[in-house]
Design a protein around this motif. Structure first.
Motif, short mmCIF file in Angstrom:
data_model
loop_
_atom_site.label_atom_id
_atom_site.label_comp_id
_atom_site.label_asym_id
_atom_site.label_seq_id
_atom_site.Cartn_x
_atom_site.Cartn_y
_atom_site.Cartn_z
N SER A 2 22.33 84.76 99.16
CA SER A 2 23.71 85.02 98.79
C SER A 2 24.41 83.72 98.50
O SER A 2 24.16 82.68 99.09
N ALA A 3 25.36 83.79 97.57
CA ALA A 3 26.16 82.61 97.26
C ALA A 3 27.23 82.36 98.29
O ALA A 3 27.93 81.37 98.23
N LEU A 23 36.69 88.68 96.45
CA LEU A 23 35.70 89.60 95.90
C LEU A 23 35.90 91.01 96.46
O LEU A 23 35.85 92.00 95.73
N VAL A 24 36.16 91.10 97.76
CA VAL A 24 36.38 92.41 98.38
C VAL A 24 37.66 93.04 97.86
O VAL A 24 37.73 94.24 97.60
N SER A 155 24.81 98.55 99.82
CA SER A 155 24.90 98.17 101.23
C SER A 155 24.15 96.87 101.51
O SER A 155 24.59 96.03 102.29
N THR A 156 23.02 96.70 100.86
CA THR A 156 22.24 95.47 101.04
C THR A 156 22.99 94.26 100.49
O THR A 156 23.01 93.19 101.09
N GLN A 157 23.63 94.44 99.34
CA GLN A 157 24.42 93.33 98.78
C GLN A 157 25.61 92.99 99.68
O GLN A 157 25.92 91.81 99.88
N LEU A 158 26.27 93.99 100.19
CA LEU A 158 27.41 93.74 101.07
C LEU A 158 26.97 93.03 102.35
O LEU A 158 27.67 92.17 102.86
N GLN A 225 27.30 89.67 89.58
CA GLN A 225 27.92 88.64 88.75
C GLN A 225 28.49 87.51 89.60
O GLN A 225 28.59 86.37 89.15
N ALA A 226 28.84 87.82 90.84
CA ALA A 226 29.37 86.79 91.75
C ALA A 226 28.26 86.05 92.48
O ALA A 226 28.53 85.19 93.32
N GLY A 227 27.00 86.40 92.18
CA GLY A 227 25.88 85.70 92.80
C GLY A 227 25.40 86.32 94.10
O GLY A 227 24.65 85.69 94.84
#
Length: 793
Positions: A2-3, A23-24, A155-158, A225-227
């Motif tokens: 994650s970025a 972002l949120v 969920s995995t990205q979050l 897009q935010a990495g």
């Protein structure tokens, strides 16, 4: 990778937190915009879906409710949509704040919602609230399965965004349950029709709601897009070592007096079911086992409370809690190791508990929970966790694990002393002590989250158990299902918490199916009572209409005495029937009122030629209308014939007379008594309705009755009969009738709201507490001082 850095990690920076916050915010904004763009079209599609369901083979009540919801959404769309959009925004903001406390001030600071569905942290929730939570859980499962691939990725990205080690749907604030919660609260807060809420929400389907697929795709793209990318986290779980058999527990002993119900917001002498935080002290003879333990017991309480405070229980957020304060031995000397939730349980300790769980010998002191020479069961009845703390394996364990044992022992003590749970089922639920302890050590959120799978299962089993009574026997389906659920935990749990979630889903489905079967039995009673309520309401409306017409007459044109009994009795029924059928026969109500006005006018003297000519013109249609309406209410026989002759004579006299007749020329004195009685009865009925609505005459018990909703359980007590557990199975739309039944929908009896309040006042109807039992136990344990602790026991 994650970025972003973890918001809870010690090395997170203000810049990383700000980027995550932005972002949120963007994701919340996109979600709200997504729904606003589609809500009008969704509403139209949903209305059609509800009508299709209502036209199908559904129970009458459910069909009526779905049709009513469709009509309201059609007539008041703006009112609903305004409320829906606001509640959806609140639901998202509150969920983000709950899941990620570090992200604050999404817009303006939010005040805690008084009726939040998932915020069960440390406030008592009534049974209806629990029912709504279970309803949302059940409906959300359909959406979870339908959108599972997208939800898994999101969920995995979050989780990666927040630096979590593993992904969990419960940590995804955009999950279907939150969006459905916004819909349900939008309906309720819009004050459209609370009686149809359950059937409306239960009718929501992924294919007949806003398509969430494009939303989740857009949110996934935003994170990418935010990495922030989805990364698979591999977790090593202990392999199963085969099933085992378990010996049964001994029967439960008498755990003290059962506490009685109380009105919401009122106090009682007993304490198990009190709705207040600080009820008055009970008489010594009525105190539960909680208040009778000596210094040793109080030391346990203090230790458990101290542990929970260090863990963060009862504090607003993880940031304020500051993590669990670990000793060097607990942290392994690792700098910065301050968060207890990241510390895994000792594998050897878990293996020790696994062996205990699998112990099937007849002499097993843990599964039988029988006393030995070192245990005083009068102080700690059936609590195996009390003895566990004395074992060498736990005496050498880290503080976190020892504290978990102490706190969980307090929770099960509370279960064992809860007067609403039958003693036989306390024994069954008590078998979960060891597996639940393992679950609490595997996932440290047990005391912090009401969503913990093991905690939810314990809560649900305890809540459902109040519906069983010993006279049903152990072959009763509910008893069998609770016992089989516990047995599956004992046989199959091996540190994988998904078993608890699966069993909870199965058990909730069983409860839902049981309720549907009961509804089929209740339906005839409810339909009949609904008709009677509608008739009573129509009659009350008719009383007001008749009274208004008579009161408006000028003094020089009084009502003919023979009309008073007719208008206050027979025509009252005609007006009531028209009020009841107004939806299917529009204009019928107004026509009956117009006919009444015309009838009154027709009996008044006609001194001018044009008045007599007008009367001659209206009489044929008036007579036809009167006969048709009186036929509909079934009024016939000699009484109707006498009234008709009297009316014809009055009309003939009105047509032929050129001046008003002198008083009593029509024999009014003979009819005066009947007229006075009719008016007195009308006045008494109106006064009775006004008294029912007089707030000054109501007390706390009346207020409690007004707040009752279907699903609440009571114990009905009477000196003439043994106690009877009953469920409030149906509340009429106007809340004038409360239908109580047993679990299967039989043994029905109906009370008015005032009658319910009177029985609560006399303690003949005692409410059983079905709020989540783990939370109630924690509330009691976290009391600020010892006197309050004893009172909340």
């Amino acid at each position: 990778m994650s970025a972003f850095q973890s918001l809870t990690a010690g090395n997170s920076t203000p810049e990383s937190r700000a980027r995550a916050q932005r972002l949120v915010r963007a994701m919340v904004g996109r979600t709200l915009g997504f729904f606003e763009e589609r809500d009008t079209a969704n509403l139209k599609h949903l209305r059609g879906h509800l009508l299709d369901l209502a036209d199908g083979k559904l129970p009458v009540i459910q069909g009526q409710n779905l049709r009513a919801a469709s009509v309201l959404l059609d007539r008041q769309p703006e009112r609903f949509l305004k409320s829906y959009r606001h509640q959806l925004q609140l639901a998202l903001q509150e969920e983000v704040a709950a899941v990620w406390p570090a992200i604050t001030q999404l817009s303006a600071p939010l005040k805690p919602a008084a009726d939040t569905l998932e915020g069960m942290s440390f406030s008592l929730i009534d049974v209806d609230e629990v029912h709504r939570i279970l309803l949302l859980d059940r409906v959300a499962q359909r959406f979870n399965l339908h959108f599972e691939p997208l939800l898994t990725t999101l969920s995995t990205q979050l989780a990666a965004l927040m630096g979590e080690d593993s992904a969990s749907l419960s940590q995804n604030p955009f999950r279907p349950l939150v969006l459905l919660k916004g819909f349900m609260l939008g309906w309720e807060k819009g004050e459209l029709d609370p009686q149809v809420t359950e059937h409306l929400v239960d009718a929501l389907e992924p294919t007949h709601f806003v398509d969430l697929g494009p939303l989740y795709t857009e949110l996934i793209a935003t994170l990418s897009q935010a990495g922030v990318h989805a990364t698979t986290v591999h977790r090593i779980r202990k392999s199963p070592n085969g099933s085992s058999q378990f010996a049964p527990l001994t029967s439960a002993a008498d755990l003290g007096p059962r506490s009685a119900g109380a009105p919401l917001g009122a106090t009682t002498e007993s304490s198990s079911f009190t709705q207040r935080d600080t009820p008055p002290a009970a008489p010594e003879a009525d105190r539960s086992v909680w208040s009778q333990w000596g210094p040793a017991r109080q030391e346990w309480v203090q230790q458990a409370r101290h542990f929970l405070r260090r863990l963060g229980v009862g504090r607003p957020s993880v940031e304020q809690a500051g993590g669990f304060e670990l000793s060097d031995a607990d942290s392994g000397g690792t700098p910065g190791a301050h968060n207890s939730l990241s510390i895994p349980a000792d594998p050897a300790l878990l293996q020790y508990l696994s062996a205990m769980q699998a112990d099937t010998g007849r002499g097993s002191r843990y599964q039988f929970l029988e006393s030995d020479d070192t245990i005083d069961t009068a102080e700690s009845p059936h609590n195996v966790l009390r003895r566990l703390g004395d074992q060498p394996a736990f005496q050498q364990a880290q503080d976190l694990d020892r504290g978990t044992v102490n706190a969980l022992a307090e929770v099960f003590d509370y279960v064992f002393t809860d007067g609403a749970i039958p003693a036989e089922l306390k024994v069954v639920i008590g078998r979960l002590q060891i597996p639940v302890l393992r679950a609490a050590m595997v996932d440290r959120d047990f005391f912090l989250s009401a969503e913990h799978p093991a905690r939810k299962l314990v809560d649900t089993l305890a809540s459902a158990s109040v519906a069983w009574t010993p006279d049903k026997g152990e072959q009763d389906p509910l008893y069998q299902r609770i016992e089989s659920t516990v047995q599956r935990v004992l046989h199959e749990f091996n540190d994988d918490l998904t078993l608890f979630a699966a069993l909870l889903a199965n058990f909730t489905e069983f409860l839902f199916e049981s309720e549907q079967q009961a509804d089929q039995h209740i339906e005839p009673f409810a339909s009949r009572e609904n008709d009677e309520e509608q008739l009573a309401a129509g009659l009350a409306q008719a009383d007001e209409a008749v009274h208004a017409r008579i009161s408006a007459l000028p003094e020089h044109l009084p009502l003919a005495p023979f009309l008073k009994p007719f208008l206050t009795t027979q025509w009252r029924q005609v007006i009531a029937l028209a009020w009841m059928t107004e939806d299917t026969h529009p204009g019928h109500w107004s026509r009956t009122l117009a006919t009444m006005d015309q009838l009154i006018w027709s009996t008044q003297p006609k001194t001018r030629p044009e008045e007599r000519q007008e009367l001659v013109g209206v009489l044929p249609e008036l007579v036809r209308t009167l006969n048709a309406e009186l036929d509909c209410i079934g009024w016939d026989g000699e009484d109707r014939a006498n009234f008709t002759r009297r009316l014809i004579a009055t009309h003939m006299l009105a047509i032929r007379m050129k001046a008003a007749p002198p008083l009593d020329t029509q024999g009014a004195a003979l009819e005066a008594h009947a007229a006075d009685e009719a008016m007195q009865a009308l006045d008494e009925r109106r006064a009775g309705k006004l008294a029912e609505q007089d707030a000054e005459q109501m007390d706390d018990f009346d207020a409690s009755a007004q707040l009752l909703t279907r699903g609440v359980w009571f114990e009905k007590v009477s000196p003439e009969s043994p106690p009877f557990r009953c469920r409030l199975s149906w509340v009429s739309p106007m809340r004038t009738r409360f239908l109580f039944t047993n679990r299967e929908g039989f043994d029905a009896f109906v009370l008015s709201e005032r009658e319910v309040a009177a029985m609560l006042r006399r303690q003949e109807l005692q409410m059983l507490d079905q709020a989540p039992i783990v939370e109630r136990a924690l509330n009691r344990l976290m009391a600020d001082n010892e006197p309050e602790l004893r009172l909340q026991a």
